[in-house]
Design a protein around this motif. Structure first.
Motif, PDB file in Angstrom:
ATOM      1  N   THR A 445    -129.992  78.583  57.054  1.00  0.00           N
ATOM      2  CA  THR A 445    -129.606  77.167  57.123  1.00  0.00           C
ATOM      3  C   THR A 445    -128.204  76.986  56.549  1.00  0.00           C
ATOM      4  O   THR A 445    -127.811  77.694  55.611  1.00  0.00           O
ATOM      5  CB  THR A 445    -130.599  76.291  56.324  1.00  0.00           C
ATOM      6  OG1 THR A 445    -131.915  76.495  56.837  1.00  0.00           O
ATOM      7  CG2 THR A 445    -130.241  74.816  56.437  1.00  0.00           C
ATOM      8  N   LEU A 446    -127.469  76.028  57.113  1.00  0.00           N
ATOM      9  CA  LEU A 446    -126.134  75.684  56.637  1.00  0.00           C
ATOM     10  C   LEU A 446    -126.252  74.578  55.589  1.00  0.00           C
ATOM     11  O   LEU A 446    -126.889  73.561  55.816  1.00  0.00           O
ATOM     12  CB  LEU A 446    -125.281  75.197  57.807  1.00  0.00           C
ATOM     13  CG  LEU A 446    -123.771  75.049  57.592  1.00  0.00           C
ATOM     14  CD1 LEU A 446    -123.129  76.405  57.376  1.00  0.00           C
ATOM     15  CD2 LEU A 446    -123.141  74.356  58.792  1.00  0.00           C
ATOM     16  N   PHE A 447    -125.657  74.800  54.417  1.00  0.00           N
ATOM     17  CA  PHE A 447    -125.680  73.808  53.339  1.00  0.00           C
ATOM     18  C   PHE A 447    -124.256  73.359  53.027  1.00  0.00           C
ATOM     19  O   PHE A 447    -123.291  74.063  53.318  1.00  0.00           O
ATOM     20  CB  PHE A 447    -126.309  74.391  52.065  1.00  0.00           C
ATOM     21  CG  PHE A 447    -127.767  74.741  52.223  1.00  0.00           C
ATOM     22  CD1 PHE A 447    -128.736  73.771  52.078  1.00  0.00           C
ATOM     23  CD2 PHE A 447    -128.170  76.039  52.524  1.00  0.00           C
ATOM     24  CE1 PHE A 447    -130.088  74.078  52.215  1.00  0.00           C
ATOM     25  CE2 PHE A 447    -129.501  76.361  52.677  1.00  0.00           C
ATOM     26  CZ  PHE A 447    -130.464  75.373  52.518  1.00  0.00           C
ATOM     27  N   ARG A 448    -124.156  72.183  52.394  1.00  0.00           N
ATOM     28  CA  ARG A 448    -122.855  71.652  51.995  1.00  0.00           C
ATOM     29  C   ARG A 448    -122.697  71.734  50.494  1.00  0.00           C
ATOM     30  O   ARG A 448    -123.644  71.550  49.741  1.00  0.00           O
ATOM     31  CB  ARG A 448    -122.712  70.186  52.420  1.00  0.00           C
ATOM     32  CG  ARG A 448    -122.672  70.006  53.925  1.00  0.00           C
ATOM     33  CD  ARG A 448    -122.281  68.596  54.298  1.00  0.00           C
ATOM     34  NE  ARG A 448    -122.231  68.450  55.747  1.00  0.00           N
ATOM     35  CZ  ARG A 448    -121.207  68.799  56.490  1.00  0.00           C
ATOM     36  NH1 ARG A 448    -120.123  69.301  55.932  1.00  0.00           N
ATOM     37  NH2 ARG A 448    -121.236  68.661  57.795  1.00  0.00           N
ATOM     38  N   LYS A 449    -121.455  72.042  50.078  1.00  0.00           N
ATOM     39  CA  LYS A 449    -121.128  71.999  48.661  1.00  0.00           C
ATOM     40  C   LYS A 449    -120.594  70.602  48.353  1.00  0.00           C
ATOM     41  O   LYS A 449    -119.645  70.158  48.977  1.00  0.00           O
ATOM     42  CB  LYS A 449    -120.056  73.049  48.304  1.00  0.00           C
ATOM     43  CG  LYS A 449    -120.548  74.480  48.383  1.00  0.00           C
ATOM     44  CD  LYS A 449    -119.434  75.435  47.958  1.00  0.00           C
ATOM     45  CE  LYS A 449    -119.922  76.881  47.971  1.00  0.00           C
ATOM     46  NZ  LYS A 449    -118.854  77.820  47.588  1.00  0.00           N
ATOM     47  N   ILE A 450    -121.190  69.932  47.394  1.00  0.00           N
ATOM     48  CA  ILE A 450    -120.751  68.582  47.049  1.00  0.00           C
ATOM     49  C   ILE A 450    -120.168  68.597  45.650  1.00  0.00           C
ATOM     50  O   ILE A 450    -120.847  68.903  44.682  1.00  0.00           O
ATOM     51  CB  ILE A 450    -121.918  67.591  47.128  1.00  0.00           C
ATOM     52  CG1 ILE A 450    -122.457  67.565  48.560  1.00  0.00           C
ATOM     53  CG2 ILE A 450    -121.486  66.217  46.672  1.00  0.00           C
ATOM     54  CD1 ILE A 450    -123.584  66.612  48.769  1.00  0.00           C
ATOM     55  N   TRP A 460    -121.673  76.507  53.098  1.00  0.00           N
ATOM     56  CA  TRP A 460    -122.176  77.848  52.825  1.00  0.00           C
ATOM     57  C   TRP A 460    -123.505  78.036  53.536  1.00  0.00           C
ATOM     58  O   TRP A 460    -124.175  77.079  53.894  1.00  0.00           O
ATOM     59  CB  TRP A 460    -122.289  78.102  51.324  1.00  0.00           C
ATOM     60  CG  TRP A 460    -123.284  77.250  50.593  1.00  0.00           C
ATOM     61  CD1 TRP A 460    -123.180  75.925  50.336  1.00  0.00           C
ATOM     62  CD2 TRP A 460    -124.533  77.667  50.035  1.00  0.00           C
ATOM     63  NE1 TRP A 460    -124.274  75.477  49.654  1.00  0.00           N
ATOM     64  CE2 TRP A 460    -125.130  76.518  49.441  1.00  0.00           C
ATOM     65  CE3 TRP A 460    -125.201  78.880  49.953  1.00  0.00           C
ATOM     66  CZ2 TRP A 460    -126.363  76.571  48.804  1.00  0.00           C
ATOM     67  CZ3 TRP A 460    -126.423  78.928  49.307  1.00  0.00           C
ATOM     68  CH2 TRP A 460    -126.987  77.795  48.742  1.00  0.00           C
ATOM     69  N   TYR A 461    -123.834  79.291  53.768  1.00  0.00           N
ATOM     70  CA  TYR A 461    -125.017  79.621  54.568  1.00  0.00           C
ATOM     71  C   TYR A 461    -125.933  80.514  53.744  1.00  0.00           C
ATOM     72  O   TYR A 461    -125.475  81.352  52.963  1.00  0.00           O
ATOM     73  CB  TYR A 461    -124.588  80.363  55.844  1.00  0.00           C
ATOM     74  CG  TYR A 461    -125.569  80.283  56.966  1.00  0.00           C
ATOM     75  CD1 TYR A 461    -125.516  79.229  57.876  1.00  0.00           C
ATOM     76  CD2 TYR A 461    -126.564  81.244  57.143  1.00  0.00           C
ATOM     77  CE1 TYR A 461    -126.418  79.141  58.936  1.00  0.00           C
ATOM     78  CE2 TYR A 461    -127.474  81.160  58.194  1.00  0.00           C
ATOM     79  CZ  TYR A 461    -127.398  80.115  59.090  1.00  0.00           C
ATOM     80  OH  TYR A 461    -128.284  80.022  60.127  1.00  0.00           O
ATOM     81  N   CYS A 462    -127.222  80.307  53.897  1.00  0.00           N
ATOM     82  CA  CYS A 462    -128.201  81.124  53.161  1.00  0.00           C
ATOM     83  C   CYS A 462    -129.307  81.537  54.117  1.00  0.00           C
ATOM     84  O   CYS A 462    -129.785  80.714  54.903  1.00  0.00           O
ATOM     85  CB  CYS A 462    -128.764  80.342  51.978  1.00  0.00           C
ATOM     86  SG  CYS A 462    -129.811  81.344  50.890  1.00  0.00           S
TER      87      CYS A 462
END
Length: 615
Positions: A445-450, A460-462
């Motif tokens: 899944t693609l996540f956002r850095k806030i 970032w991807y995990c």
């Protein structure tokens, strides 16, 4: 650092361009950035901006942006000349798109970092030019222009009507980031109604009293009140306020003391009366001619409807950092709440007659109206006319049909044998859900850095390794869909994971305590690993992703899944499996207990002896 500095100052444009390109890449490293800035390298970049080569300018601005993002040097140190130069890049009608894209991002950072810089940027960047960037076909330019617009709106606290009127309605699907910006624009604009919503009516305020009496005078054509005695005039006013639907007809202002909706209810009623006088008079006079118990009270309905619309549109709630649920109809209306009210107050009268309601049924009618509005808005109508057609088509009988259909889907046979069968099927279906969760983690899944400045540019991807033993993660570019597992440099062995934390227990939520919205808390989760309790922090983009990841991580840790998605999916699978297994028993009543087994016969002489038959 010395090589980069010399390369930037090279007279050979090719060498200079390559050096600046490499600089843009390595500037993301904080150690390099500290050393480069300590040698006054960022000031050197400002001198390079005088070169008019598009590629050199793009690399220079990108490198400068990356250096400033580390927060080593304050944005406030920049000169007014530099800000004007960057603003000119944005205002220019003919310029390389990549230069304008980075320039928009730099201005956004300036606005978010300082109120004084906000004033300078607001003066330098014209709204017309910013809106024109929203109409280009380049989605990256559109997104960066929207990001700057959001920063200006949130900092200024004042949304301009031209913004909504110039939002693009393209056939192409809106990206996640653009959807978030549209959602924020909608929230920021609608939240300007919050002060009126929180403010109760002041009986001593002459202007508010005049608006209240204006509603009465617009509904009823009465003889000149000046010729009436005080008692006669007072009696007449009380009678007419009662016909308007106020519960306290001698002092109607008492009905508007509840906040929310406060003065917003008075505003919406006055808007309806002035904007659609015929519809307003028809509503009031039609109900005045009915029996008291069958009349639909205009004022009481208006106050409750305004509250319902405030709740549906989330007026008064700060925009979420990850929200993306916006209403397309918002961008076609100058005064969305008031126009929706005008449509829905007439809908209440229509539904009231369809339900043949009395005063005792008021709450039931308002529940149906809330459902009509919610269901219609969920279909994402793009115009008020479309909303009006759909919500009127969704009459009371249609609502009953939809409720019945949903009830049939949800109903399950509760006979004890069926419940026992369910319990036997559960382990198999839970294992199926566990495998699905692990497969989803393997897909990644693609996540956002806030960050603290609410920037959402970093991604970032995990993902989980195919053997379910290692979590791989790393930074990726925005356009990346599913990066290969080899490109994700960081790793965490599953065996080293100590705990799964959610909500306010997460380290990144504790650090920003008091600054997080409820929605942000609901989407946050972390894993701790190693003996020193390092943590990897996540903020899911949706509740579905949150459930998938927390369930999958729970499976890896040998724990039970506990998300609402898991329970919903288990119920659906159980329902489907039960229906398939009981297909042959359709219309056959299932007894609560098994039929009794008959007693054995007194003898077994009825058995057939094959050996004797053969002889």
């Amino acid at each position: 650092v010395s090589l980069k500095t010399r390369g930037i100052q090279s007279s050979d444009s090719g060498v200079r361009c390559d050096s600046l390109k490499q600089l843009a890449c390595v500037s993301t490293d904080v150690t390099f950035a500290q050393e480069f800035i300590s040698r006054d390298g960022h000031s050197l970049l400002l001198c390079v901006l005088s070169v008019r080569a598009p590629l050199i300018m793009t690399h220079t601005l990108t490198g400068f942006m990356e250096l400033m993002d580390h927060g080593i040097v304050s944005w406030e140190n920049l000169s007014a000349v530099f800000i004007k130069k960057i603003a000119n890049f944005v205002n220019a009608k003919v310029l390389d798109a990549s230069i304008q894209q980075v320039s928009l991002a730099i201005l956004e950072s300036m606005v978010l970092s300082s109120s004084s810089l906000f004033q300078q940027v607001k003066q330098e960047v014209t709204l017309e030019r910013l809106l024109s960037h929203l109409q280009v076909t380049n989605q990256q330019i559109q997104t960066k222009a929207m990001a700057l617009l959001m920063a200006l709106l949130q900092t200024a606290g004042d949304a301009d009507r031209q913004v909504r009127m110039n939002i693009i309605h393209s056939s192409a699907s809106v990206g996640d980031e653009m959807a978030h910006y549209l959602y924020v624009l909608q929230s920021v604009t609608l939240n300007h109604l919050e002060p009126r919503m929180r403010m109760p009516l002041d009986s001593y305020n002459q202007d508010q009293r005049e608006i209240l009496h204006g509603l009465r005078q617009a509904a009823f054509e009465t003889e000149s009140e000046n010729s009436l005695s005080h008692e006669r005039r007072r009696s007449l006013c009380a009678k007419e306020f009662k016909k308007l639907g106020f519960s306290n007809n001698s002092n109607p202002g008492q009905d508007l003391l509840r906040a929310p909706p406060g003065l917003l209810a008075l505003d919406t009623m006055a808007y309806f009366a002035s904007r659609y006088p015929d519809a307003y008079s028809r509503f009031v006079l039609e109900n005045s001619s009915r029996e008291d118990k069958h009349e639909c009270p205009f004022a009481r309905s208006s106050i409750q409807l305004t509250l319902i619309l405030c709740e549906i549109l989330r007026i008064g709630e700060p925009p979420s950092e990850t929200g993306s649920n916006y209403h397309p109809i918002f961008f076609s209306q100058d005064r969305l709440l008031e126009e929706l009210f005008c449509v829905c107050i007439q809908l209440i009268n229509k539904t009231w007659k369809e339900m043949r309601a009395t005063q005792e049924d008021f709450d039931k009618v308002m529940q149906v109206v809330r459902e009509q509005i919610t269901r219609t808005l969920s279909s994402k109508p793009t115009s008020l006319e479309l909303f009006k057609n759909k919500v009127n088509a969704l009459n009371y009988s249609e609502i009953l049909k939809l409720r019945q259909t949903e009830r049939l889907h949800q109903e399950e046979t509760l006979a004890p044998p069926v419940l026992e069968l369910k319990e036997r099927l559960k382990p198999e279906l839970l294992e199926l859900i566990r495998q699905q969760r692990l497969n989803r983690l393997c897909q990644g899944t693609l996540f956002r850095k806030i960050s603290s400045r609410r920037r959402q540019d970093k991604l970032w991807y995990c993902r989980l390794s195919p053997n379910h033993k290692v979590l791989h993660f790393g930074d990726v570019e925005e356009d990346t869909e599913t990066p290969p597992i080899e490109s994700l440099q960081e790793k965490i062995p599953v065996a080293d994971i100590k705990a799964l934390l959610t909500g306010k227990d997460c380290p990144h939520m504790k650090e920003n305590k008091g600054k997080q919205t409820k929605e942000g808390l609901d989407l946050a989760f972390s894993i701790t690993y190693d003996v020193e309790e390092y943590s990897l922090n996540f903020i899911a983009s949706s509740r579905t992703d949150f459930c998938l990841w927390t369930d999958g991580l729970s499976v890896l840790l040998g724990r039970d899944m506990s998300s609402e998605c898991m329970r919903s999916e288990l119920d659906i699978l159980l329902s489907m499996e039960i229906k398939l297994r009981l297909l042959d028993l359709e219309n056959v009543p299932i007894p609560d207990c098994a039929p009794p087994v008959p007693k054995p016969p007194s003898n077994f002489n009825f058995c057939y002896d094959l050996s004797q038959a053969e002889q």
